[in-house]
Design an enzyme around this catalytic site. Structure first.
Site, short mmCIF file in Angstrom:
data_model
loop_
_atom_site.label_atom_id
_atom_site.label_comp_id
_atom_site.label_asym_id
_atom_site.label_seq_id
_atom_site.Cartn_x
_atom_site.Cartn_y
_atom_site.Cartn_z
N MET A 105 -37.13 26.25 -11.25
CA MET A 105 -37.43 25.11 -12.11
C MET A 105 -38.09 24.03 -11.27
O MET A 105 -38.09 24.09 -10.04
CB MET A 105 -36.15 24.59 -12.76
N CYS A 106 -38.64 23.02 -11.92
CA CYS A 106 -39.33 21.92 -11.23
C CYS A 106 -39.18 20.67 -12.08
O CYS A 106 -38.66 20.70 -13.19
CB CYS A 106 -40.81 22.24 -11.02
N ARG A 107 -39.68 19.59 -11.56
CA ARG A 107 -39.83 18.32 -12.28
C ARG A 107 -41.22 17.79 -11.94
O ARG A 107 -41.67 17.90 -10.78
CB ARG A 107 -38.80 17.30 -11.86
N ASN B 129 -43.60 23.31 -14.96
CA ASN B 129 -42.16 23.08 -14.92
C ASN B 129 -41.52 24.18 -15.75
O ASN B 129 -41.55 24.14 -16.98
CB ASN B 129 -41.86 21.69 -15.48
#
Length: 250
Positions: free
Chosen positions: A1-3, A115
């Site tokens: 996951m990412c932001r 994301n």
């Protein structure tokens, strides 16, 4: 996951949005508030920004966590821009190509971030990879789901599609191939922002002469607006448009 986060407006120091706010990307790297999968985004980070008179953005990307890079903290204090995209990365798979896999990915005037994650990667996206030319596949920045999604978006942009249609079409194809995929995509050319909300959070903040589109709010400003699930966002400082993805052009 990412932001991730994209900004358009009056020039500001990168750190004013990426590092300084109480819930900036710096904090989201280790304590995100609305992330649907995973709790740490320490597998790299990056920022891309535009300088006056130059349509091709500069990038600063690293493999380690954003909180451990003192050089970036110094850079972000003094570099100012009216358009930039930043991201912190939580890798879908460990050890995938290091700095080359960190967003933003780029080509020409475009900056891109993903994301999310594609379950079953790479097998689930193999049919989509076959729609790209050998040259496009060889040009991938990294061997990741995000890099292939970027190649699919870029293929559509080069075919003349608008940024919104390029994202919407890619999400439609990828979600058909991998129904459980999380496909929050973020794209800018320094003049406009396009983004999708697909199985993860997305918000926007607009005001006089500025707009921010982000995975989650970086502060508690009551003007932040949550984007509904399965929605395409197109934004400029003057306006923000939300379109249900089922109504967008694939």
């Amino acid at each position: 996951m990412c932001r991730h986060l994209a900004y358009l407006g009056e020039p500001v120091a990168l750190g004013e949005l990426v590092l300084r706010p109480p819930h900036a990307l710096l904090r989201q790297a280790w304590a995100p508030r609305t992330q649907s999968s995973g709790v740490v985004n320490a597998d790299g980070f990056g920022v891309g920004w535009y300088a006056d008179g130059d349509p091709v953005p500069a990038r600063y990307r690293r493999t380690g966590p954003i909180w451990g890079d003192l050089s970036f903290a110094d850079l972000a204090r003094v570099v100012r821009s009216g358009a930039f995209l930043g991201a912190v990365r939580g890798a879908t798979l460990p050890g995938a190509d290091g700095e080359a896999a960190a967003a933003p990915l780029a080509s020409g005037p475009w900056l891109f971030s993903h994301n999310g994650a594609v379950p079953g990667w790479p097998g689930t996206l193999t049919p989509l990879a076959s729609t790209l030319s050998a040259a496009e596949l060889l040009d991938l920045e990294a061997r990741t789901d995000s890099a292939l999604l970027w190649a699919l978006v870029l293929h559509r942009l080069r075919a003349g599609q608008s940024p919104g249609d390029a994202l919407a079409g890619t999400v439609a194809a990828a979600s058909e191939a991998a129904p459980e995929a999380r496909l929050n995509l973020l794209l800018t050319d320094g003049e406009q922002i396009a983004a999708t909300a697909w199985n993860n959070s997305l918000w926007y903040l607009s005001g006089p002469g500025r707009v921010v589109v982000a995975s989650e709010p970086y502060d508690d400003d009551p003007l932040w607006q949550e984007v509904p699930e399965h929605t395409l966002v197109t934004a400029r400082p003057s306006d923000v448009t939300l379109i249900p993805l089922k109504e967008s052009t694939a």
